[in-house]
Design a protein around this motif. Structure first.
Motif, short mmCIF file in Angstrom:
data_model
loop_
_atom_site.label_atom_id
_atom_site.label_comp_id
_atom_site.label_asym_id
_atom_site.label_seq_id
_atom_site.Cartn_x
_atom_site.Cartn_y
_atom_site.Cartn_z
N ALA A 17 0.82 -1.12 0.02
CA ALA A 17 0.06 0.08 -0.16
C ALA A 17 0.80 1.22 0.08
N VAL A 18 1.97 1.18 0.72
CA VAL A 18 2.94 2.41 0.73
C VAL A 18 3.59 2.45 -0.47
N ALA A 19 4.02 1.32 -1.04
CA ALA A 19 4.58 1.36 -2.32
C ALA A 19 3.87 1.84 -3.36
N LEU A 20 2.73 1.41 -3.37
CA LEU A 20 1.46 1.79 -4.36
C LEU A 20 1.57 3.61 -4.61
N GLU A 21 1.38 3.87 -3.18
CA GLU A 21 1.44 5.53 -3.40
C GLU A 21 2.66 6.18 -3.90
N ALA A 67 -4.38 -2.44 7.17
CA ALA A 67 -4.83 -1.03 7.57
C ALA A 67 -4.35 -0.28 8.66
N VAL A 68 -4.41 -1.18 9.62
CA VAL A 68 -3.54 -0.45 10.89
C VAL A 68 -1.96 0.04 10.45
N GLY A 69 -1.33 -0.72 9.89
CA GLY A 69 -0.04 -0.66 9.50
C GLY A 69 0.28 0.62 8.35
N THR A 70 -0.86 0.66 7.59
CA THR A 70 -0.69 1.68 6.51
C THR A 70 -1.13 3.03 7.11
N ALA A 71 -2.13 3.09 7.99
CA ALA A 71 -2.57 4.25 8.80
C ALA A 71 -1.68 4.77 9.63
N LEU A 72 -0.95 4.07 10.33
CA LEU A 72 0.16 4.39 11.21
C LEU A 72 1.36 5.11 10.59
N TYR A 73 1.71 4.30 9.36
CA TYR A 73 2.73 4.87 8.53
C TYR A 73 2.33 6.46 7.83
N GLY A 74 1.15 6.31 7.62
CA GLY A 74 0.47 7.82 7.30
C GLY A 74 0.69 8.70 8.19
N VAL A 77 4.91 9.04 9.29
CA VAL A 77 5.95 9.39 8.13
C VAL A 77 5.34 10.49 7.04
N LEU A 78 4.13 10.21 7.06
CA LEU A 78 3.46 11.17 5.84
C LEU A 78 2.79 12.27 6.15
N GLY A 79 2.61 12.48 7.57
CA GLY A 79 1.92 13.68 8.06
C GLY A 79 0.53 13.46 8.14
N ASP A 80 -0.15 12.45 8.09
CA ASP A 80 -1.55 12.37 8.26
C ASP A 80 -1.93 12.79 9.62
N ALA A 81 -3.35 13.28 9.69
CA ALA A 81 -3.69 13.72 11.01
C ALA A 81 -3.46 12.86 12.20
N LEU A 82 -3.00 13.01 13.25
CA LEU A 82 -2.77 12.25 14.33
C LEU A 82 -3.74 12.64 15.36
N THR A 83 -4.86 12.11 15.75
CA THR A 83 -5.69 12.71 16.72
C THR A 83 -6.09 11.30 17.45
N ALA A 84 -6.64 11.59 18.56
CA ALA A 84 -6.97 10.66 19.66
C ALA A 84 -8.30 9.79 19.30
N ALA A 85 -9.11 10.45 18.38
CA ALA A 85 -10.11 9.71 17.76
C ALA A 85 -9.84 8.47 16.61
#
Length: 104
Positions: A17-21, A67-74, A77-85
């Motif tokens: 998934a990360v490589a695809l991006e 899904a969890v691994g990809t979201a955590l990577y995002g 590493v990629l600056g996706d929003a990191l919120t408690a929710a």
């Protein structure tokens, strides 16, 4: 052995998934090769694991790990929003994956 292969296949789902991006529409050769190899290994591992793990359980665990691994990577590493929710939702997925393993 099947569970170990399934976990590795789930991690490889994150890799592809990360490589695809990173392929940027398959215009970059190295990430494209990483994507193809990780995808093949991930699917092969899932197929192997499903020989002895029920389909619903195996697929849900595989997708959950990916899904969890990809979201955590995002988020890390990629600056996706990191919120408690968002973290709470990922913990719910992880809890479901662990529950499926325990109840198997």
């Amino acid at each position: 052995m099947a569970w170990l292969v399934l976990i590795v296949a789930g991690v490889l789902e994150t890799v592809w998934a990360v490589a695809l991006e990173a392929t940027k529409g398959f215009s970059r050769p190295l990430p494209t090769v990483v994507f193809a190899v990780a995808l093949a290994l991930s699917m092969g591992g899932l197929a192997f694991a499903l020989r002895s793990i029920p389909l619903g359980t195996g697929y849900a665990v595989w997708v959950g790990i990916g899904a969890v691994g990809t979201a955590l990577y995002g988020m890390t590493v990629l600056g996706d929003a990191l919120t408690a929710a968002r973290v709470s939702c990922l913990l719910l997925i992880l809890g479901g994956v662990l529950g499926l393993k325990v109840l198997h």
